[in-house]
Motif scaffolding. Structure first.
Motif, mmCIF file in Angstrom:
data_model
loop_
_atom_site.group_PDB
_atom_site.id
_atom_site.type_symbol
_atom_site.label_atom_id
_atom_site.label_comp_id
_atom_site.label_asym_id
_atom_site.label_seq_id
_atom_site.Cartn_x
_atom_site.Cartn_y
_atom_site.Cartn_z
ATOM 1 N N GLU A 1 47.481 42.096 39.108
ATOM 2 C CA GLU A 1 47.339 41.927 37.666
ATOM 3 C C GLU A 1 48.198 40.769 37.160
ATOM 4 O O GLU A 1 47.780 40.002 36.289
ATOM 5 C CB GLU A 1 47.750 43.218 36.952
ATOM 6 C CG GLU A 1 46.806 44.373 37.148
ATOM 7 C CD GLU A 1 45.546 44.211 36.318
ATOM 8 O OE1 GLU A 1 45.562 44.576 35.133
ATOM 9 O OE2 GLU A 1 44.557 43.693 36.853
ATOM 10 N N THR A 2 49.394 40.650 37.707
ATOM 11 C CA THR A 2 50.289 39.567 37.297
ATOM 12 C C THR A 2 49.689 38.213 37.623
ATOM 13 O O THR A 2 49.759 37.274 36.818
ATOM 14 C CB THR A 2 51.656 39.720 37.987
ATOM 15 O OG1 THR A 2 52.216 40.993 37.652
ATOM 16 C CG2 THR A 2 52.615 38.623 37.552
ATOM 17 N N HIS B 1 42.865 45.565 28.686
ATOM 18 C CA HIS B 1 43.863 46.344 29.410
ATOM 19 C C HIS B 1 44.492 47.420 28.516
ATOM 20 O O HIS B 1 44.825 48.509 28.992
ATOM 21 C CB HIS B 1 44.949 45.419 29.955
ATOM 22 C CG HIS B 1 44.567 44.743 31.229
ATOM 23 N ND1 HIS B 1 43.562 43.799 31.290
ATOM 24 C CD2 HIS B 1 45.048 44.873 32.499
ATOM 25 C CE1 HIS B 1 43.443 43.378 32.538
ATOM 26 N NE2 HIS B 1 44.326 44.014 33.300
ATOM 27 N N TYR C 1 52.399 51.329 33.667
ATOM 28 C CA TYR C 1 51.305 50.415 33.338
ATOM 29 C C TYR C 1 51.349 50.036 31.857
ATOM 30 O O TYR C 1 51.137 48.876 31.492
ATOM 31 C CB TYR C 1 49.972 51.069 33.686
ATOM 32 C CG TYR C 1 48.766 50.212 33.387
ATOM 33 C CD1 TYR C 1 48.399 49.190 34.246
ATOM 34 C CD2 TYR C 1 48.001 50.437 32.246
ATOM 35 C CE1 TYR C 1 47.292 48.400 33.980
ATOM 36 C CE2 TYR C 1 46.902 49.656 31.971
ATOM 37 C CZ TYR C 1 46.544 48.635 32.841
ATOM 38 O OH TYR C 1 45.453 47.856 32.554
#
Length: 212
Positions: free
Chosen positions: A39-40, A155, A189
């Motif tokens: 994700e990063t 997200h 998260y």
């Protein structure tokens, strides 16, 4: 998954860190960090694209960042999202103390704040598209902006659905060694989403407004 993992935990019982009490829980943490690494990288790519395309040469048919953005609304959104991060901390605090009711309460507040943030973000996009006539296809800057901020909004929605699903599925089961890691990872998260938004607020809105 053993029957011991499904046994409901109550205040005063041990362990005080139920999310790490089993090997399965620890493996979930490991998998989550791999997921977060991916994700990063995705967000880093979107940030890089935005920085490359937010200059005057990429803004050919509409207002630029300085003219488009209003910091008042974005600042309110930032405060709301950061507050939701704090409420999720309270939820996990009560989880560690095995107080399922208070954990659910604070998670519910987190969800309410997250929905408020998401509603304001949709309103922001509506203003840009309907009143400023600035859309995803207006120019390269618009494409990069809507891709980055919209990807983050997606997200946020995913995080909200994740938390709500956990709350609903376990409302009668209570807290146990099987679902405790799931709650904890969902909270991590949510913190990740908040950190990404701080970068968006700084790089996109603050630098865009002041840099113009």
């Amino acid at each position: 998954m053993s029957s011991d993992q499904l046994q409901r935990l109550k205040p005063g019982q041990s362990p005080h860190e139920p999310e790490k009490a089993t090997l399965e829980g620890k493996n979930k943490f490991l998998g989550f960090w791999f997921f977060l690494g991916g994700e990063t990288v995705l967000f880093a790519s979107l940030f890089g694209t935005y920085l490359a395309l937010n200059g005057p040469e990429s803004n050919t048919s509409g207002p630029g960042p300085a003219e488009l953005f209003g910091l008042e609304l974005v600042f309110i959104m930032t405060v709301i999202l950061l507050t939701s991060s704090l409420t999720s901390v309270y939820a996990i605090y009560h989880m560690k103390n095995l107080d399922f009711g208070k954990m659910q309460l604070w998670l519910g507040i987190t969800v309410a704040l997250g929905l408020t943030f998401l509603g304001l973000e949709i309103y922001e996009f509506y203003e840009y598209i309907m009143h400023e006539e600035h859309t995803f296809t207006s120019d390269a800057f618009g494409s990069a902006f809507y891709a980055l901020v919209g990807f983050h909004g997606g997200h946020v929605l995913f995080g909200l659905l994740w938390i709500v699903t956990l709350m609903v599925r376990n409302s009668k089961r209570g807290l146990n060694l099987y679902n405790a890691p799931k709650y904890y990872i969902a909270s991590l998260y949510w913190h990740f989403i908040d950190v990404v938004w701080v970068f968006i607020f700084t790089v996109v809105y603050l630098m865009g407004k002041l840099g113009g």
